[in-house]
Design a protein around this motif. Sequence first.
Motif, mmCIF file in Angstrom:
data_model
loop_
_atom_site.group_PDB
_atom_site.id
_atom_site.type_symbol
_atom_site.label_atom_id
_atom_site.label_comp_id
_atom_site.label_asym_id
_atom_site.label_seq_id
_atom_site.Cartn_x
_atom_site.Cartn_y
_atom_site.Cartn_z
ATOM 1 N N VAL A 1 0.835 -1.199 0.000
ATOM 2 C CA VAL A 1 0.000 0.000 0.000
ATOM 3 C C VAL A 1 0.873 1.253 0.000
ATOM 4 O O VAL A 1 0.536 2.262 -0.619
ATOM 5 C CB VAL A 1 -0.955 -0.012 1.212
ATOM 6 N N GLY A 2 2.020 1.176 0.658
ATOM 7 C CA GLY A 2 2.923 2.323 0.694
ATOM 8 C C GLY A 2 3.434 2.740 -0.672
ATOM 9 O O GLY A 2 3.776 3.904 -0.885
ATOM 10 N N PHE A 3 3.483 1.795 -1.606
ATOM 11 C CA PHE A 3 3.975 2.100 -2.959
ATOM 12 C C PHE A 3 2.875 1.978 -4.006
ATOM 13 O O PHE A 3 3.153 1.873 -5.201
ATOM 14 C CB PHE A 3 5.133 1.158 -3.309
ATOM 15 N N ILE A 4 1.630 2.028 -3.560
ATOM 16 C CA ILE A 4 0.505 1.763 -4.450
ATOM 17 C C ILE A 4 0.435 2.740 -5.630
ATOM 18 O O ILE A 4 0.031 2.375 -6.728
ATOM 19 C CB ILE A 4 -0.809 1.783 -3.624
ATOM 20 N N VAL A 5 0.862 3.988 -5.405
ATOM 21 C CA VAL A 5 0.749 4.995 -6.466
ATOM 22 C C VAL A 5 1.843 4.852 -7.515
ATOM 23 O O VAL A 5 1.868 5.610 -8.493
ATOM 24 C CB VAL A 5 0.753 6.423 -5.884
ATOM 25 N N ASP A 6 2.752 3.899 -7.344
ATOM 26 C CA ASP A 6 3.768 3.650 -8.364
ATOM 27 C C ASP A 6 3.200 2.878 -9.548
ATOM 28 O O ASP A 6 3.875 2.724 -10.573
ATOM 29 C CB ASP A 6 4.942 2.871 -7.771
ATOM 30 N N LEU A 7 1.978 2.395 -9.418
ATOM 31 C CA LEU A 7 1.287 1.697 -10.498
ATOM 32 C C LEU A 7 0.173 2.578 -11.033
ATOM 33 O O LEU A 7 -0.210 3.572 -10.421
ATOM 34 C CB LEU A 7 0.692 0.379 -9.979
ATOM 35 N N GLY A 8 -0.387 2.190 -12.181
ATOM 36 C CA GLY A 8 -1.511 2.920 -12.746
ATOM 37 C C GLY A 8 -2.795 2.644 -11.986
ATOM 38 O O GLY A 8 -2.954 1.578 -11.370
ATOM 39 N N ARG A 9 -3.712 3.578 -12.012
ATOM 40 C CA ARG A 9 -4.971 3.455 -11.262
ATOM 41 C C ARG A 9 -5.757 2.208 -11.661
ATOM 42 O O ARG A 9 -6.209 1.434 -10.803
ATOM 43 C CB ARG A 9 -5.832 4.702 -11.489
ATOM 44 N N ALA A 10 -5.925 1.983 -12.954
ATOM 45 C CA ALA A 10 -6.725 0.844 -13.420
ATOM 46 C C ALA A 10 -6.098 -0.475 -12.981
ATOM 47 O O ALA A 10 -6.815 -1.409 -12.587
ATOM 48 C CB ALA A 10 -6.869 0.892 -14.942
ATOM 49 N N ARG B 1 -12.605 4.115 -2.939
ATOM 50 C CA ARG B 1 -11.952 5.422 -2.852
ATOM 51 C C ARG B 1 -11.100 5.701 -4.089
ATOM 52 O O ARG B 1 -11.083 6.829 -4.608
ATOM 53 C CB ARG B 1 -11.095 5.490 -1.581
ATOM 54 N N ILE B 2 -10.407 4.680 -4.551
ATOM 55 C CA ILE B 2 -9.568 4.863 -5.740
ATOM 56 C C ILE B 2 -10.420 5.105 -6.980
ATOM 57 O O ILE B 2 -10.121 5.974 -7.803
ATOM 58 C CB ILE B 2 -8.648 3.642 -5.932
ATOM 59 N N GLU B 3 -11.498 4.348 -7.111
ATOM 60 C CA GLU B 3 -12.412 4.557 -8.247
ATOM 61 C C GLU B 3 -13.045 5.941 -8.197
ATOM 62 O O GLU B 3 -13.405 6.516 -9.235
ATOM 63 C CB GLU B 3 -13.498 3.488 -8.246
ATOM 64 N N GLY B 4 -13.167 6.484 -6.982
ATOM 65 C CA GLY B 4 -13.742 7.818 -6.820
ATOM 66 C C GLY B 4 -12.757 8.949 -7.064
ATOM 67 O O GLY B 4 -13.119 10.118 -6.952
ATOM 68 N N GLY B 5 -11.503 8.595 -7.396
ATOM 69 C CA GLY B 5 -10.522 9.613 -7.757
ATOM 70 C C GLY B 5 -9.477 9.912 -6.700
ATOM 71 O O GLY B 5 -8.680 10.846 -6.875
ATOM 72 N N ALA B 6 -9.453 9.155 -5.627
ATOM 73 C CA ALA B 6 -8.472 9.422 -4.574
ATOM 74 C C ALA B 6 -7.054 9.147 -5.052
ATOM 75 O O ALA B 6 -6.813 8.209 -5.808
ATOM 76 C CB ALA B 6 -8.780 8.561 -3.348
ATOM 77 N N TYR B 7 -6.127 9.987 -4.631
ATOM 78 C CA TYR B 7 -4.692 9.818 -4.837
ATOM 79 C C TYR B 7 -4.291 10.050 -6.303
ATOM 80 O O TYR B 7 -5.121 10.092 -7.200
ATOM 81 C CB TYR B 7 -4.205 8.449 -4.345
ATOM 82 N N GLU C 1 -0.474 10.063 -13.969
ATOM 83 C CA GLU C 1 -1.506 11.074 -13.758
ATOM 84 C C GLU C 1 -0.936 12.416 -13.303
ATOM 85 O O GLU C 1 -1.678 13.380 -13.150
ATOM 86 C CB GLU C 1 -2.510 10.581 -12.707
ATOM 87 N N GLY C 2 0.349 12.468 -13.076
ATOM 88 C CA GLY C 2 0.945 13.691 -12.567
ATOM 89 C C GLY C 2 1.850 13.382 -11.394
ATOM 90 O O GLY C 2 2.160 12.230 -11.110
#
Length: 213
Positions: free
Chosen positions: A106-115, A175-181, A186-187
């Motif tokens: 979870v700590g590195f979750i944003v290193d992958l794409g949302r989908a 939460r992720i599907e709702g646009g969180a993080y 994505e930037g």
Amino acid sequence: MSAIRLLVLGAVRQHGRAHGYQVRNDLEFWGAHEWSNAKPGSIYHALKQLAKQEMLHAHEIAPSAVGGPPRTEYELTDKGTEEFFALLREALTAYDQKMDVLSAGVGFIVDLGRAEVIELLKRRVRGLEEWRSSVTGYYTPDDGPESLGHIGEITHMWVHSAEAGAEWTRGLIERIEGGAYTFAGEGESVLGVLMEGEENPYATGVPHEGDLR
């Protein structure tokens, strides 16, 4: 799977190049020394082992003009990057991982794409549901653990853990599907690392000789 391997590779990757004390400082900032085996000795051992396995490239840095021993900065190799992402995907998908492994993922979750993250987490939920169904084939939680004697408390604990894990994962998916993080592509996302010289309010102690190598 060991959480320390994923944590160390991920911490180095977030800096680009990092020495041992930076990695230790980041993981303490995350509180990883409380929920995993990311203690100083384990961190430095992992760095050296990953370098031996060619997951990290060790750069020997000359001592400063004021003296002191040379220190080593580490950088991920292509092999290390591949290992990091493999471990990350496994941490998010496998329903039977220990909590420290899932926490590292979870700590590195944003290193992958949302989908991709959403799909990995949905696979985790399916795994938890399938495991629960296999257990409840011979154990019905509504009957209470007493139906199996005191040993039933073990099964009851694991079924409860599976239900709670699935509920938490569904909430994260929502939460992720709702646009969180902010995810990869994505930037600029929040790295959660300390810059050189930035004070760590959660540090467990001052650097020792091994911190500078």
